[in-house]
Every structure is written in structure tokens, then in C-alpha cells.
Design an enzyme around this catalytic site. Structure first.
Site, PDB file in Angstrom:
ATOM      1  N   ASP A 218      47.982  33.518  45.392  1.00  0.00           N
ATOM      2  CA  ASP A 218      47.728  34.520  46.427  1.00  0.00           C
ATOM      3  C   ASP A 218      48.803  34.402  47.492  1.00  0.00           C
ATOM      4  O   ASP A 218      49.298  33.305  47.783  1.00  0.00           O
ATOM      5  CB  ASP A 218      46.354  34.310  47.069  1.00  0.00           C
TER       6      ASP A 218
ATOM      7  N   ASP B 208      44.324  41.538  43.123  1.00  0.00           N
ATOM      8  CA  ASP B 208      43.114  41.729  43.930  1.00  0.00           C
ATOM      9  C   ASP B 208      43.119  43.108  44.583  1.00  0.00           C
ATOM     10  O   ASP B 208      42.088  43.788  44.643  1.00  0.00           O
ATOM     11  CB  ASP B 208      43.026  40.661  45.019  1.00  0.00           C
TER      12      ASP B 208
END
Length: 205
Positions: free
Chosen positions: A144, A178
């Protein structure tokens, strides 16, 4: 909308997602942060579990999560295939394609990243390191890097319960995959009536 066009959407999202993750993994040390704007940062973290960093406890928690993701992606893929076959609305197919691409992007991390990268703690990771990766098959960590700290500061004393304390808004760090899943779901919510039109007989009734 054809399956070919849906596949193009999936491939584009996957390429952007994986290129961005590989770049971050091979150029950033875990925890490293770069300010792009005051409200947007590149902040490298690794997620061992589900959304928001949640984990399934136990020795086999990570394996169970990865296997669940694999089963889920098969279901989403089947949903996409049948939607195209049944000439479903374009917005539905686009949304499912985005959800599929995002889920598949994170599955790649979970399944393979433990094998193809070494650890990023206090060092920049190497792509296909000679000594092997930091984990095993199905035990990779999701990369991420997108952070949007929209607000952070001491709240005024007049704010009930939280006055005088530090408060930050939107702390989660996420990735392109995401974002793709979130946008796909939001599109389904906003254009629900177009994505799931009622049958003529139901409308007549």
C-alpha cells in the site's frame, strides 16, 4: 459490452496497480514517506491481512485469507462472465470489471510477493533476489502507498468529548487495487437502478 472490452479494463488496472507496487517496493524502505501535496502522500506500508490491516488470527490465518480471496475472485469472474453473456447494462459490467481487477491485483501480492521480493525493513527490496524472497507461496504482503491525510490537528475545546485532543481524518493507506474495488462498488451504489434494471413485467405490476 463485450468481454474483450471488460478484459481491457482489467488489464489496464492490473498494469497500473502492479507497476506502482513494484516501483514502491524496489525504491522505498518500509515506512518511508514522500509528501506530494499537503493532502496527499506516498507512504509505503505492507498489509498482511484484510482491509484496514485486520488479520485472521492463528498460524494459518494468512493462508485462509489468501484462499478465501482466490475463491472470491472465481465468483466475481463468473459474475462478470454471466453479466456479459446476458447483455447486462454497461455500468454493471464496468463496475464488476473494476472490482475483479482490484481483487486480482491484491491476490497477486498475497500469492507471489513473498517469493519474488525480499524484506523491505531498513532496506530497499530486490525484485527476484538471489537469496530468495521474504516468504512462501500464499504468504505475501499487500503493498500500500496512497495516503490522503485530509485533516490532522488539535480539535477546539468546544468540540464535545474530543475537544483539546489530536484528531486526524482519513488515515488509511491503500493502493490502486483498493481504489478500483471502492470505485466499482460506489458506481453500483450510485447507478443501482441502471445497473440492476427491473424487468418490464415487474415495472408494469
Amino acid at each position: 459490452m463485450s468481454i474483450k472490452k471488460a478484459a481491457i479494463i482489467i488489464v489496464i488496472i492490473l498494469l497500473i496497480d502492479q507497476i506502482s507496487k513494484i516501483y514502491i517496493k524496489t525504491n522505498f524502505i518500509l515506512g518511508e514517506e514522500v509528501d506530494v501535496f499537503s493532502w496527499f502522500k506516498i507512504h509505503f506500508v505492507e498489509n498482511e491481512g484484510m482491509a484496514w490491516g485486520a488479520k485472521i488470527p492463528g498460524e494459518y490465518g494468512k493462508l485462509i485469507l489468501t484462499l478465501f480471496r482466490l475463491v472470491a475472485i472465481v465468483g466475481i469472474g463468473y459474475w462478470l462472465w454471466t453479466s456479459v453473456k446476458n447483455n447486462a447494462p454497461r455500468i454493471l459490467i464496468i463496475s464488476i470489471a473494476m472490482i475483479f481487477a482490484g481483487a486480482f491485483g491484491n491476490i497477486i501480492d498475497s500469492v507471489f510477493y513473498g517469493l519474488i521480493f525480499n524484506d523491505s525493513t531498513q532496506q530497499v527490496a530486490t525484485f527476484f533476489p538471489p537469496e530468495g524472497g521474504y516468504g512462501t507461496l500464499f504468504h505475501g504482503k499487500v503493498v500500500d502507498m496512497l495516503s490522503f491525510p485530509l485533516y490532522g490537528g488539535i480539535l477546539p475545546d468546544w468540540v464535545p468529548f474530543l475537544g483539546g485532543t489530536y484528531f486526524s481524518f482519513f488515515d488509511p493507506v491503500f493502493n490502486i487495487a483498493d481504489s478500483s474495488i471502492s470505485i466499482g462498488v460506489i458506481l453500483l451504489l450510485i447507478f443501482n437502478k441502471k445497473a440492476f434494471p427491473k424487468k418490464e413485467e415487474e415495472e408494469t405490476a
